[in-house]
Scaffold this motif. Structure first.
Motif, PDB file in Angstrom:
ATOM      1  N   LYS A 177      -7.704  15.974 -19.866  1.00 50.69           N
ATOM      2  CA  LYS A 177      -8.773  15.107 -20.967  1.00 50.69           C
ATOM      3  C   LYS A 177      -8.188  14.517 -21.565  1.00 50.69           C
ATOM      4  O   LYS A 177      -7.667  12.870 -22.070  1.00 50.69           O
ATOM      5  CB  LYS A 177     -10.099  15.721 -21.354  1.00 50.69           C
ATOM      6  CG  LYS A 177     -11.015  15.727 -20.155  1.00 50.69           C
ATOM      7  CD  LYS A 177     -11.642  16.440 -20.881  1.00 50.69           C
ATOM      8  CE  LYS A 177     -13.256  17.318 -19.464  1.00 50.69           C
ATOM      9  NZ  LYS A 177     -13.546  15.902 -19.192  1.00 50.69           N
ATOM     10  N   ASN A 210      -6.676  10.882 -21.253  1.00 51.60           N
ATOM     11  CA  ASN A 210      -7.840   9.892 -20.591  1.00 51.60           C
ATOM     12  C   ASN A 210      -7.874   8.506 -21.635  1.00 51.60           C
ATOM     13  O   ASN A 210      -7.508   8.709 -22.652  1.00 51.60           O
ATOM     14  CB  ASN A 210      -9.006  10.590 -20.890  1.00 51.60           C
ATOM     15  CG  ASN A 210      -9.202  11.668 -18.626  1.00 51.60           C
ATOM     16  OD1 ASN A 210      -8.537  11.868 -18.335  1.00 51.60           O
ATOM     17  ND2 ASN A 210     -10.116  12.543 -19.575  1.00 51.60           N
ATOM     18  N   LYS A 264     -13.190  14.287 -15.680  1.00 50.66           N
ATOM     19  CA  LYS A 264     -13.176  12.955 -15.997  1.00 50.66           C
ATOM     20  C   LYS A 264     -15.001  13.015 -16.427  1.00 50.66           C
ATOM     21  O   LYS A 264     -15.126  13.718 -15.079  1.00 50.66           O
ATOM     22  CB  LYS A 264     -13.286  11.325 -15.911  1.00 50.66           C
ATOM     23  CG  LYS A 264     -11.948  11.475 -16.780  1.00 50.66           C
ATOM     24  CD  LYS A 264     -10.733  10.326 -16.151  1.00 50.66           C
ATOM     25  CE  LYS A 264      -9.706  10.303 -16.021  1.00 50.66           C
ATOM     26  NZ  LYS A 264      -8.886   8.937 -15.912  1.00 50.66           N
ATOM     27  N   GLU A 314     -15.952   8.203 -18.844  1.00 49.04           N
ATOM     28  CA  GLU A 314     -14.225   8.231 -19.119  1.00 49.04           C
ATOM     29  C   GLU A 314     -13.864   7.209 -17.540  1.00 49.04           C
ATOM     30  O   GLU A 314     -12.835   6.361 -17.812  1.00 49.04           O
ATOM     31  CB  GLU A 314     -14.300   9.546 -19.426  1.00 49.04           C
ATOM     32  CG  GLU A 314     -14.064  10.164 -20.779  1.00 49.04           C
ATOM     33  CD  GLU A 314     -14.418  11.659 -20.637  1.00 49.04           C
ATOM     34  OE1 GLU A 314     -13.826  12.061 -21.479  1.00 49.04           O
ATOM     35  OE2 GLU A 314     -13.536  12.340 -19.577  1.00 49.04           O
ATOM     36  N   ASN A 345      -5.739   5.823 -16.198  1.00 50.31           N
ATOM     37  CA  ASN A 345      -5.273   5.866 -17.618  1.00 50.31           C
ATOM     38  C   ASN A 345      -4.523   4.510 -18.267  1.00 50.31           C
ATOM     39  O   ASN A 345      -4.528   4.636 -19.517  1.00 50.31           O
ATOM     40  CB  ASN A 345      -4.740   7.273 -17.714  1.00 50.31           C
ATOM     41  CG  ASN A 345      -5.085   8.694 -17.389  1.00 50.31           C
ATOM     42  OD1 ASN A 345      -6.858   8.613 -16.755  1.00 50.31           O
ATOM     43  ND2 ASN A 345      -5.501   9.725 -17.206  1.00 50.31           N
TER      44      ASN A 345
END
Length: 330
Positions: A22, A25, A261, A265, A289
């Motif tokens: 994460k 992200n 995600k 996201e 990303n």
């Protein structure tokens, strides 16, 4: 006691690993407004697609969300209007598993809309295993062939809308699983009754096809004011995994929710490809990303892309006259 310890350690490991994932992200930081623009979002009624449609609506766009479920479409439309405050949101029926439906949807858009700035090809299925009414494996038709046909048929409106300073954009939602693809141009419509591994591979094949399609289309539209990109949203826990079975789909979705995600996201990279100023300066690229990535070696195979294009035109039954009309310069 040993089992409890193993479960505890495994849970901690997954949580730590998920936090590491994460941390990579990214959020689309573009503040670009889309007032006066029109966007089509396939699969724009749930999951990542709903988040993309909501983002476009909040930027002021006219948003057309498309899906094959009327009730879901109407609910999504109202949700987007309520949360964005933008009443210029429309739901239209579209079943990518039916070439007839794709043609009807495209004809309706061409006839009723005076512009199309963004075509977000987000809709897709996971790993179901049955044939469509057109006789195609559901994974390949919904994820690739339906999208191929829809994009070609909407090209005249996209070309009419795009300008040198603000080109129209096509964004194809792909996946990291394009890297496991084993694409055979003589076997683009696989049989049903496959095991889980083969269905996952077919899913990868469909996502590789989208990248190859983007590359070939960009070459054929050279000089047109259209930018084409591929967006890998990352591993997102959505209903797409339900087709693996209730139990397996639930487990996969939970694991992915822990490891990666949310739909919000996951929507960030497709949105980035559709609105970012840097992204409009290049074409036929892969983003993950909110960053440009290198696809698999197969995805850069020029001959494979050309062969796939030729096969696709035949399989979706595009006539030469129809294709020439869609590709011709304005």
């Amino acid at each position: 006691m040993d089992i409890i310890v193993i479960i505890l350690v495994s849970t901690i490991f997954l949580c730590v690993f998920g936090l590491c994932l994460k941390s990579g992200n990214k959020i689309c930081k573009s503040k670009k407004r889309l007032d006066g623009r029109t966007c089509v979002v396939t699969g724009g009624t749930s999951g990542i697609g709903l988040e993309i449609a909501l983002d476009f609506a909040m930027r002021g766009a006219r948003v057309i969300v498309a899906c094959p479920f009327d009730d879901e479409g109407k609910v999504a439309k109202e949700k987007i209007i309520q949360e964005s405050g933008n009443t210029n949101v429309v739901y239209k029926f579209l079943d990518l598993g039916s070439f007839k439906s794709v043609r009807e949807f495209a004809a309706d858009i061409i006839q009723t809309e005076n512009r199309l700035d963004i075509l977000m090809n987000n809709a897709g299925v996971g790993i179901p295993d049955h044939k469509t009414t057109d006789g195609f494996h559901i994974i390949m038709q919904v994820n690739y062939f339906g999208t191929f046909l829809l994009t070609i048929l909407l090209l005249p409106l996209l070309k009419k809308t795009g300008t040198a300073s603000d080109p129209s954009r096509i964004v194809n939602t792909t996946s990291i699983l394009h890297r496991i693809a084993m694409l055979n141009l003589d076997y683009l419509n696989p049989d049903v009754g496959c095991n889980l591994f083969k269905r996952i591979m077919y899913y990868g094949n469909s996502k590789l096809c989208l990248i190859l399609f983007s590359r070939e289309l960009a070459k054929r539209l050279r000089g047109a004011n259209i930018v084409i990109h591929n967006a890998d949203p990352g591993e997102v826990g959505t209903r797409i995994f339900d087709s693996a079975g209730v139990v397996i789909g639930f487990i996969i979705s939970i694991l992915i929710l822990i490891l990666s995600k949310t739909p919000f996201e996951g929507a960030q990279t497709p949105v980035y490809a559709a609105v970012d100023e840097t992204a409009k300066k290049v074409t036929a690229r892969l983003f993950r990303n909110c960053t440009m990535q290198s696809p698999s070696s197969a995805a850069t195979d020029i001959q494979l892309a050309k062969g796939l294009w030729e096969q696709s035109v035949v399989l979706v039954k595009l006539s030469k006259q129809e294709l020439d009309e869609c590709l011709k310069e304005n």
